[in-house]
Design an enzyme around this catalytic site. Structure first.
Site, PDB file in Angstrom:
ATOM      1  N   GLY B  11      25.068  78.855  56.169  1.00 10.33           N
ATOM      2  CA  GLY B  11      23.880  78.354  55.399  1.00 10.33           C
ATOM      3  C   GLY B  11      22.884  77.972  56.354  1.00 10.33           C
ATOM      4  O   GLY B  11      22.951  77.050  57.007  1.00 10.33           O
ATOM      5  N   LYS B 107      27.373  66.372  50.137  1.00 13.07           N
ATOM      6  CA  LYS B 107      27.837  65.272  49.624  1.00 13.07           C
ATOM      7  C   LYS B 107      28.525  65.674  48.226  1.00 13.07           C
ATOM      8  O   LYS B 107      29.703  64.814  47.836  1.00 13.07           O
ATOM      9  CB  LYS B 107      26.705  64.511  49.168  1.00 13.07           C
ATOM     10  N   GLU B 131      28.041  62.709  58.605  1.00  8.93           N
ATOM     11  CA  GLU B 131      27.041  61.846  58.554  1.00  8.93           C
ATOM     12  C   GLU B 131      25.670  62.320  57.725  1.00  8.93           C
ATOM     13  O   GLU B 131      25.249  61.578  57.226  1.00  8.93           O
ATOM     14  CB  GLU B 131      26.413  61.696  60.072  1.00  8.93           C
ATOM     15  N   GLY B 136      20.539  61.249  54.689  1.00 14.43           N
ATOM     16  CA  GLY B 136      20.041  62.210  55.833  1.00 14.43           C
ATOM     17  C   GLY B 136      19.959  61.931  57.122  1.00 14.43           C
ATOM     18  O   GLY B 136      21.283  61.476  57.882  1.00 14.43           O
ATOM     19  N   LYS B 207      26.507  60.157  46.805  1.00 15.70           N
ATOM     20  CA  LYS B 207      26.347  59.595  48.042  1.00 15.70           C
ATOM     21  C   LYS B 207      27.146  58.236  48.114  1.00 15.70           C
ATOM     22  O   LYS B 207      27.906  57.693  48.904  1.00 15.70           O
ATOM     23  CB  LYS B 207      24.922  59.422  48.447  1.00 15.70           C
TER      24      LYS B 207
END
Lengths: 452, 452
Positions: B11, B107, B131, B136, B207
């Site tokens: 990606g 996420k 992370e 972000g 999240k």
């Protein structure tokens, strides 16, 4: 699960007792997180019999911290003695030399001897961890060393001293003088009987030297810091700041410039809308400007037994897991020697408060001197110091942005300039001229503005 | 220095290209920090020929991300495909099964399958790092998992969606309606053509589920989240909040209670003086309440290519150094099953805006119904919606805190209540009574207040 990690703690005051408590309270979770049982097995303190806020009955007592540091009864040494020399330095050296990882909260020791100690730790392939040495419970060391590993950092700045921040916050919120707030801080135990180390900016400087090294991959250079304390900040400055949308903080700032690295500690105007401005009272805050992440701010407790112990325990947990970083991120031998950027080359905005005995024409004279140096003014305004207006009534008086005629026989009035970005030396030169002209009757108050 | 760490990236959009750029830009420092040279050696993307904002000329191209994931040409797999199923899920599973550490920003994948993937990573003794999946560029995962390892966490809450925060910030700063701000956000690319996932709170919920697990050592339970979006927040609410010293944020909140763990996503009143309230525009912010550190807040960029890449690269650097934590801090098998606390048991303050057609006596009727449920009011006031006062002129009108007589034939007016801490179900019951009484002509607007 592998073997127990036996921890020796030298210095069992507020923080040391809190470390012992936390390690017990979180024993199960820490064992689960790290794969090892972590136990305080030995301590050293001045007074063996002193009552402590932790159960240390099953723990071996060492009268000599240096003996504890090299004892084969511990696997990890926690130094909470304090001070750059003496037992603190000696015990950390001995522990590292014996191949034991060290966790310390001792900023003075690191500011003075951090590089030699880091080199020794690397040579012995053991950790030297010091999260608690800067900004208490805020994980700023970890953030700089690991969390931002992919970034090139341009600037790091912070509110790093709770005593100063408490005093400045009280001045603003209660409209009290510096002296009144200092006395109050001393009464509450937030300030020492001799408060110089805190209010003079020296404590902040120690912490800044550590942050600078971590942020920029340079040597620790605590002697290359320009330091001003908060003693000269007046209520007039606090009130003018508020009117102008600023708040005054004692900041430690480290910044890369074309001339090297600026390290400065001084009262600073920060915009009230910034994250760092929200750190009031004994809170600390650190902001990092970096190329990838842009701006990151951490706000939290800068002191206190449990908050500091939180940082100590996080370091212990990392060591228990076998994490090993170079203490300052990069191997000590590869840290670049810090080149000090001279403060007179500093570029930024300035708040300048002048005491003008004779107002008519003064604005013109001041503006002319500034213009001669190419200094562009954002505003110039008259500001009545609070003692001319009687006791303040909650809100400050609005500044008058138009020039007023001085009343005959009136006392000197305050004039406040806000400059656009300019150079420190130009400001100093213009102010020397203005003083020589007799336009002002005392040296100016100058407070740097820190841009977001 | 040990061998090269060969990274495969699946990606290669904005974030993927930024990861490749950062790894190159910071190559020397990363090698020095980690002891290994880190190189992107292979990528997978839908379109091989697409022009990308990174030099990928010397990199092998895989049409199939799953083939990349198991390729012996990479040592670490970075998943930036997105989505809870399909190629993202399959490629992460394949990489872990092949014994390769995985870094992901996904996420949705973690919220849906995080536990199985974590268990697989542990079984294979490799890292699963994420992370970038929450907030972000803010190192919140590291902070919860490592930085606060010595703490027991009581609550974690945050502004976790930049689209919503941008819209709410614009509404407040520009006095625009929700619809106008949403359109603007769409024009600027901050919101999707179908914005439901963001503004409905679902992105925040994903999240939050991850943060909850990290903070409390419980299983991920994204289905056990009470979710309200920001669609019903009006300019009247924004203005009333401002007058009352609050700001409205879409928060994700996870909190331990006597009844279990509350996980809720909803528009929330936060005091304007808090650190979290300073996160404006597309910024994110997370606050953690913990027993030792008390309160810690991190504010920074929640999205953007380089900021997200900063988090991905930090994870890669940790893996290069050999750091291995259980993905959710504690071994997956030891995570407690999350017990959902029912929202109707939620305890807190409430902002309630009522549309009252007939003002005389209304305050008394409302206050009586509240009192019957034992709800204590901090204030009750009339508030004119902005459309009755013409276009706002920069500052909101001050609320009138005294009851006014309705003018004959006047339209319904807004009445705003602020309650002291009470239970959600009592508020709902009282409002049902008030509606049944005919005191209000439409269901109330209810916004929870989050205490500091």
């Amino acid at each position: 699960m592998s073997e127990i990690l036996r921890v020796g703690v030298a210095g069992v005051g507020t923080v040391g007792a809190a470390v012992a408590r936390l390690l017990k309270r979180q024993a199960k979770a820490l064992a689960s997180r790290t794969g090892r049982k972590i136990v305080v097995t030995a301590i050293s303190a001045r007074d063996a019999g002193k009552k402590r806020d932790a159960d240390l009955s099953d723990v071996e007592f060492f009268a000599d911290p240096v003996a504890l540091a090299s004892s084969n009864k511990i696997d990890l040494f926690v130094e909470l003695i304090g001070g750059a020399e003496g037992a603190a330095r000696k015990s950390v050296e001995v522990a590292l030399a014996a191949g034991k990882p060290v966790v310390t909260a001792n900023k003075a020791l690191l500011a003075a001897h951090g590089l030699e100690l880091a080199a020794l730790a690397e040579k012995k392939h053991v950790a030297l961890a010091f999260e608690a040495s800067v900004a208490g419970g805020i994980p700023i060391v970890k953030t700089l060393r690991e969390g931002l590993a992919g970034n090139s950092i341009d600037r790091v700045y912070g509110v790093l001293n709770g005593t100063c921040n408490y005093i400045l916050s009280r001045m603003e919120l209660e409209r009290l003088s510096f002296e009144e707030c200092l006395k109050e801080a001393q009464r509450l135990g937030y300030a020492e009987a001799d408060p110089t180390f805190d209010i003079g900016g020296f404590d902040t400087a120690h912490k800044l030297a550590i942050l600078t090294s971590l942020a920029f991959g340079v040597t620790i250079a605590s002697e290359a810091i320009d330091i001003e304390g908060i003693e000269r900040v007046t209520l007039a400055d606090i009130e003018a700041a508020e009117e102008l949308g600023f708040r005054i903080k004692l900041l430690g700032v480290a910044q890369r410039t074309a001339d090297g690295v600026e390290q400065r500690v001084h009262p600073t105007m920060v915009r009230k809308t910034t994250s760092i401005a929200q750190a009031m009272g004994v809170l600390n805050a650190v902001t990092i400007d970096a190329d990838a992440v842009r701006e990151l701010t951490l706000v939290g407790p800068g002191a206190g037994g449990e908050a500091t112990a939180s940082a100590v325990v996080a370091d212990i947990a990392d060591i228990a897991k076998g994490v090993r970083s170079a203490p300052f991120g990069l191997p000590t031998a590869t840290l670049e020697k810090l080149k000090r950027a001279p403060l007179r080359q500093h570029e930024g905005g300035y708040y300048i408060r002048l005491s003008v005995p004779d107002v008519p024409g003064a604005f013109a004279k001041i503006a002319t001197r500034m213009a001669e140096r190419g200094i562009s003014l954002e505003s110039i305004m008259q500001h009545s110091p609070p003692d001319q207006d009687g006791p303040p009534l909650g809100r400050p008086k609005a500044a008058r942005r138009v020039e007023k005629k001085a009343k005959p026989g009136a006392a000197a009035v305050g004039v406040i300039l806000i400059t656009h970005a300019t150079s420190e030396h130009l400001v100093r030169e213009a102010l020397d001229d203005i003083l020589a002209d007799g336009t002002i009757d005392a040296p100016a108050q100058v407070i740097r503005i820190e841009r977001e």
